[in-house]
Design a protein around this motif. Structure first.
Motif, PDB file in Angstrom:
ATOM      1  N   CYS A  67     -49.714  75.161 121.988  1.00 16.61           N
ATOM      2  CA  CYS A  67     -48.764  75.471 120.924  1.00 16.61           C
ATOM      3  C   CYS A  67     -47.457  75.982 121.514  1.00 16.61           C
ATOM      4  CB  CYS A  67     -49.323  76.536 119.977  1.00 16.61           C
ATOM      5  SG  CYS A  67     -50.588  75.943 118.857  1.00 16.61           S
ATOM      6  N   ALA A  68     -46.373  75.499 120.938  1.00 15.51           N
ATOM      7  CA  ALA A  68     -45.058  76.049 121.257  1.00 15.51           C
ATOM      8  C   ALA A  68     -44.650  77.021 120.164  1.00 15.51           C
ATOM      9  CB  ALA A  68     -44.035  74.922 121.375  1.00 15.51           C
ATOM     10  N   GLU A  69     -43.821  77.997 120.512  1.00 11.78           N
ATOM     11  CA  GLU A  69     -43.270  78.929 119.524  1.00 11.78           C
ATOM     12  C   GLU A  69     -41.834  78.537 119.224  1.00 11.78           C
ATOM     13  OE1 GLU A  69     -43.419  83.085 120.186  1.00 11.78           O
ATOM     14  OE2 GLU A  69     -45.612  83.191 120.217  1.00 11.78           O
ATOM     15  N   VAL A  70     -41.529  78.395 117.954  1.00 13.61           N
ATOM     16  CA  VAL A  70     -40.184  78.064 117.505  1.00 13.61           C
ATOM     17  C   VAL A  70     -39.695  79.214 116.632  1.00 13.61           C
ATOM     18  CG1 VAL A  70     -38.788  76.428 116.187  1.00 13.61           C
ATOM     19  CG2 VAL A  70     -40.667  75.590 117.615  1.00 13.61           C
ATOM     20  N   ALA A  71     -38.454  79.636 116.853  1.00 13.16           N
ATOM     21  CA  ALA A  71     -37.967  80.860 116.223  1.00 13.16           C
ATOM     22  C   ALA A  71     -37.459  80.661 114.801  1.00 13.16           C
ATOM     23  CB  ALA A  71     -36.851  81.468 117.072  1.00 13.16           C
ATOM     24  N   ARG A  72     -37.024  79.450 114.447  1.00 13.48           N
ATOM     25  CA  ARG A  72     -36.466  79.224 113.112  1.00 13.48           C
ATOM     26  C   ARG A  72     -36.917  77.874 112.587  1.00 13.48           C
ATOM     27  NH1 ARG A  72     -30.510  79.151 112.431  1.00 13.48           N
ATOM     28  NH2 ARG A  72     -30.708  77.504 114.002  1.00 13.48           N
ATOM     29  N   ALA A  73     -36.992  77.759 111.278  1.00  4.44           N
ATOM     30  CA  ALA A  73     -37.397  76.485 110.670  1.00  4.44           C
ATOM     31  C   ALA A  73     -36.431  75.371 111.037  1.00  4.44           C
ATOM     32  CB  ALA A  73     -37.490  76.637 109.157  1.00  4.44           C
ATOM     33  N   ASP A  74     -35.144  75.688 111.109  1.00  2.00           N
ATOM     34  CA  ASP A  74     -34.155  74.657 111.427  1.00  2.00           C
ATOM     35  C   ASP A  74     -34.277  74.147 112.853  1.00  2.00           C
ATOM     36  OD1 ASP A  74     -32.902  74.355 108.966  1.00  2.00           O
ATOM     37  OD2 ASP A  74     -31.576  76.059 109.297  1.00  2.00           O
ATOM     38  N   ASP A  75     -35.008  74.879 113.706  1.00  2.00           N
ATOM     39  CA  ASP A  75     -35.192  74.452 115.099  1.00  2.00           C
ATOM     40  C   ASP A  75     -36.473  73.645 115.299  1.00  2.00           C
ATOM     41  OD1 ASP A  75     -32.848  75.749 115.805  1.00  2.00           O
ATOM     42  OD2 ASP A  75     -33.879  77.626 116.289  1.00  2.00           O
ATOM     43  N   LEU A  76     -37.255  73.442 114.245  1.00  2.00           N
ATOM     44  CA  LEU A  76     -38.488  72.666 114.374  1.00  2.00           C
ATOM     45  C   LEU A  76     -38.166  71.230 114.738  1.00  2.00           C
ATOM     46  CD1 LEU A  76     -40.402  73.972 111.230  1.00  2.00           C
ATOM     47  CD2 LEU A  76     -41.100  74.301 113.612  1.00  2.00           C
ATOM     48  N   PRO A  77     -38.986  70.614 115.583  1.00  2.00           N
ATOM     49  CA  PRO A  77     -38.780  69.194 115.886  1.00  2.00           C
ATOM     50  C   PRO A  77     -39.020  68.331 114.648  1.00  2.00           C
ATOM     51  CG  PRO A  77     -40.822  69.979 116.854  1.00  2.00           C
ATOM     52  CD  PRO A  77     -40.121  71.183 116.331  1.00  2.00           C
ATOM     53  N   ALA A  78     -38.498  67.124 114.679  1.00  2.00           N
ATOM     54  CA  ALA A  78     -38.555  66.244 113.507  1.00  2.00           C
ATOM     55  C   ALA A  78     -39.992  66.014 113.038  1.00  2.00           C
ATOM     56  CB  ALA A  78     -37.877  64.912 113.825  1.00  2.00           C
ATOM     57  N   ALA A  79     -40.924  65.831 113.992  1.00  2.49           N
ATOM     58  CA  ALA A  79     -42.316  65.578 113.597  1.00  2.49           C
ATOM     59  C   ALA A  79     -42.915  66.784 112.878  1.00  2.49           C
ATOM     60  CB  ALA A  79     -43.152  65.230 114.830  1.00  2.49           C
ATOM     61  N   ALA A  80     -42.550  67.981 113.318  1.00  2.68           N
ATOM     62  CA  ALA A  80     -43.062  69.191 112.670  1.00  2.68           C
ATOM     63  C   ALA A  80     -42.484  69.333 111.266  1.00  2.68           C
ATOM     64  CB  ALA A  80     -42.728  70.417 113.508  1.00  2.68           C
ATOM     65  N   ARG A  81     -41.216  68.970 111.102  1.00  2.00           N
ATOM     66  CA  ARG A  81     -40.619  69.017 109.762  1.00  2.00           C
ATOM     67  C   ARG A  81     -41.338  68.058 108.823  1.00  2.00           C
ATOM     68  NH1 ARG A  81     -34.091  69.618 109.962  1.00  2.00           N
ATOM     69  NH2 ARG A  81     -33.939  71.125 111.665  1.00  2.00           N
ATOM     70  N   ALA A  82     -41.659  66.871 109.339  1.00  2.00           N
ATOM     71  CA  ALA A  82     -42.393  65.909 108.507  1.00  2.00           C
ATOM     72  C   ALA A  82     -43.776  66.439 108.162  1.00  2.00           C
ATOM     73  CB  ALA A  82     -42.506  64.574 109.250  1.00  2.00           C
ATOM     74  N   ARG A  83     -44.381  67.167 109.071  1.00  2.00           N
ATOM     75  CA  ARG A  83     -45.704  67.739 108.814  1.00  2.00           C
ATOM     76  C   ARG A  83     -45.643  68.783 107.698  1.00  2.00           C
ATOM     77  NH1 ARG A  83     -49.341  64.881 110.058  1.00  2.00           N
ATOM     78  NH2 ARG A  83     -48.702  64.697 112.217  1.00  2.00           N
ATOM     79  N   LEU A  84     -44.549  69.534 107.624  1.00  2.00           N
ATOM     80  CA  LEU A  84     -44.418  70.513 106.545  1.00  2.00           C
ATOM     81  C   LEU A  84     -44.466  69.829 105.182  1.00  2.00           C
ATOM     82  CD1 LEU A  84     -41.605  72.887 107.870  1.00  2.00           C
ATOM     83  CD2 LEU A  84     -44.039  73.401 107.672  1.00  2.00           C
ATOM     84  N   GLY A  85     -43.881  68.649 105.083  1.00  2.00           N
ATOM     85  CA  GLY A  85     -43.900  67.921 103.827  1.00  2.00           C
ATOM     86  C   GLY A  85     -42.962  68.542 102.809  1.00  2.00           C
ATOM     87  N   THR A  86     -43.264  68.327 101.531  1.00  2.00           N
ATOM     88  CA  THR A  86     -42.444  68.853 100.452  1.00  2.00           C
ATOM     89  C   THR A  86     -43.304  69.709  99.536  1.00  2.00           C
ATOM     90  OG1 THR A  86     -42.847  66.902  99.085  1.00  2.00           O
ATOM     91  CG2 THR A  86     -40.920  66.844 100.524  1.00  2.00           C
ATOM     92  N   GLY A  87     -42.671  70.288  98.550  1.00  2.52           N
ATOM     93  CA  GLY A  87     -43.356  71.236  97.681  1.00  2.52           C
ATOM     94  C   GLY A  87     -42.767  72.610  97.917  1.00  2.52           C
ATOM     95  N   LEU A  88     -42.618  73.381  96.868  1.00  4.23           N
ATOM     96  CA  LEU A  88     -41.858  74.630  96.909  1.00  4.23           C
ATOM     97  C   LEU A  88     -42.251  75.538  98.057  1.00  4.23           C
ATOM     98  CD1 LEU A  88     -39.858  76.633  95.706  1.00  4.23           C
ATOM     99  CD2 LEU A  88     -41.680  77.404  94.164  1.00  4.23           C
ATOM    100  N   PHE A  89     -43.545  75.755  98.271  1.00  9.26           N
ATOM    101  CA  PHE A  89     -43.970  76.748  99.254  1.00  9.26           C
ATOM    102  C   PHE A  89     -44.229  76.138 100.629  1.00  9.26           C
ATOM    103  CE2 PHE A  89     -45.346  78.272  95.050  1.00  9.26           C
ATOM    104  CZ  PHE A  89     -44.507  79.372  94.964  1.00  9.26           C
ATOM    105  N   ARG A  90     -43.761  74.902 100.841  1.00 13.39           N
ATOM    106  CA  ARG A  90     -43.943  74.237 102.132  1.00 13.39           C
ATOM    107  C   ARG A  90     -42.639  73.792 102.768  1.00 13.39           C
ATOM    108  NH1 ARG A  90     -49.399  71.915 103.152  1.00 13.39           N
ATOM    109  NH2 ARG A  90     -48.403  70.622 104.716  1.00 13.39           N
ATOM    110  N   ASP A  91     -41.646  73.475 101.959  1.00  6.24           N
ATOM    111  CA  ASP A  91     -40.508  72.735 102.517  1.00  6.24           C
ATOM    112  C   ASP A  91     -39.510  73.641 103.237  1.00  6.24           C
ATOM    113  OD1 ASP A  91     -38.915  73.878 100.540  1.00  6.24           O
ATOM    114  OD2 ASP A  91     -38.918  72.091  99.272  1.00  6.24           O
ATOM    115  N   LEU A  92     -38.560  73.007 103.914  1.00  5.71           N
ATOM    116  CA  LEU A  92     -37.611  73.745 104.738  1.00  5.71           C
ATOM    117  C   LEU A  92     -36.765  74.716 103.930  1.00  5.71           C
ATOM    118  CD1 LEU A  92     -36.341  71.005 107.223  1.00  5.71           C
ATOM    119  CD2 LEU A  92     -37.580  73.090 107.813  1.00  5.71           C
ATOM    120  N   ASP A  93     -36.411  74.321 102.709  1.00  5.88           N
ATOM    121  CA  ASP A  93     -35.595  75.218 101.894  1.00  5.88           C
ATOM    122  C   ASP A  93     -36.297  76.552 101.675  1.00  5.88           C
ATOM    123  OD1 ASP A  93     -33.487  73.475 101.629  1.00  5.88           O
ATOM    124  OD2 ASP A  93     -34.163  72.635  99.730  1.00  5.88           O
ATOM    125  N   TRP A  94     -37.604  76.515 101.421  1.00  3.85           N
ATOM    126  CA  TRP A  94     -38.356  77.754 101.223  1.00  3.85           C
ATOM    127  C   TRP A  94     -38.310  78.624 102.470  1.00  3.85           C
ATOM    128  CZ3 TRP A  94     -40.484  80.709  97.574  1.00  3.85           C
ATOM    129  CH2 TRP A  94     -41.401  81.695  97.969  1.00  3.85           C
TER     130      TRP A  94
END
Length: 352
Positions: free
Chosen positions: A6-33
């Protein structure tokens, strides 16, 4: 985290593209939250961190507290939390993951090893029916951790697919039903108005009215007062926001913050001016919003969010229990006091 995959990432905006896709959508999952939580809902001295397995196969959003404790990146506003093990387009806790259980377990294994290395992790707002959560907890047990689950809060909701307003109203308890009918008749006599904001236009005025009502309500001060306005502004461009204000003689009397996505209307915050309590402003606004959801938006689910406030039983028929979990290494002395308190709590519950 070295040695765990596992790597540690300090902010959601710094997540790699694949990790962002893994988060998916939905209020309590997405990047905006996660952005809103990072900017406006962290306790003093806390910092967010995201464990990312492999090339983004799994993501676990966490928070390092000022005292060193490691917890899920949850807040008093979080209605659900889960590790992101399977990309999906709907964050509803009622939906099971589309990825087979064995695959989920494989993806959860590096996160479980990271939890073992940490020694003690507290997770909150877990849905027992969530496949991704089950996979992580099973992987933690397999890594030698104790998983101590505890009840945290209820979440009241009701399926209203195919229902109209009259059908829904007829199913309410008699006292509430008559209050709704009487108050809606009175509200239709010209002194009142409803303003609904569902996009950026007029949002600043609506937020000001919401905060005016909240300040005059019975509710305690918000622990993170900037969070809800920030989340409202974040949701408005996507059309998910429903910020409702009911006025009496032009003065805001009640306000409600709803989120609509994937056929579900979820109320996150509601309040009314205590000085106008005799007019039942909260009941009127809830009824107006639900009537609108059923007649104009064809909502399939009504969701009253976290907590077992007594009023929710009148508006929704189904309660789901959400849980927390302590993940601890029994070989680490740091976890022994928590283990003892958990065992004592279970004994007390058994005898009461």
């Amino acid at each position: 985290m070295p040695g765990t995959g596992c790597a540690e990432v300090a902010r959601a905006d710094d997540l790699p593209a694949a990790a962002r896709a893994r988060l998916g959508t939905g209020l309590f999952r997405d990047l905006d939250w996660w952005r809103c939580v990072e900017h406006a809902a962290l306790p003093p001295g806390a910092r967010p961190l995201y464990w990312v397995a492999g090339d983004g196969d799994a993501v676990l959003p966490l928070c390092r507290r000022a005292d060193g404790r490691l917890t899920s990146l949850t807040t008093p506003y979080s209605c659900a939390f889960a590790p992101a093990l399977a990309a999906r387009t709907n964050g509803s806790p009622a939906l099971a993951s589309p990825t087979p259980g064995a695959s989920l377990a494989i993806r959860a294994a590096p996160l479980a090893e990271a939890c073992r290395r940490a020694g003690l992790v507290r997770l909150e707002a877990l849905d027992p029916a969530e496949a991704e959560t089950d996979a992580l907890l099973a992987a933690c047990r397999g890594a030698g951790l104790l998983v101590l689950r505890f009840a945290q809060f209820g979440r009241w909701s009701e399926c209203v697919a195919g229902s109209d307003w009259d059908t829904y109203l007829a199913a309410r308890p008699g006292k509430l039903r008559e209050t709704i009918r009487r108050r809606l008749r009175a509200a239709g006599r010209g002194r009142t108005s409803l303003t609904l904001t569902d996009g950026p236009a007029g949002l600043a005025e609506a937020i000001a009215a919401y905060e005016h009502v909240y300040a005059r309500s019975w509710k305690p001060a918000e622990p993170f007062p900037a969070f809800n306005p920030l989340l409202m502004r974040s949701l408005a461009p996507s059309g998910r926001l429903r910020l409702a204000v009911w006025r009496v003689d032009g003065v805001p009397a009640a306000a409600q913050f709803w989120v609509v996505e994937d056929g579900r209307a979820l109320v996150l915050k509601l309040a009314h001016d205590e000085a106008l309590k005799a007019l039942s402003p909260g009941t009127v606004l809830t009824a107006l919003m639900i009537r609108r959801f059923l007649t104009e938006e064809r909502i399939g689910w009504l969701d009253f969010g976290r907590g077992d406030d007594p009023y929710k039983r009148g508006w929704a028929a189904e309660r789901r229990q959400f849980e927390g979990a302590l993940l601890l290494d029994p070989r680490r002395p740091a976890g022994w006091p928590l283990l003892a308190r958990h065992a004592l709590g279970r004994l007390r519950a058994r005898w009461h």
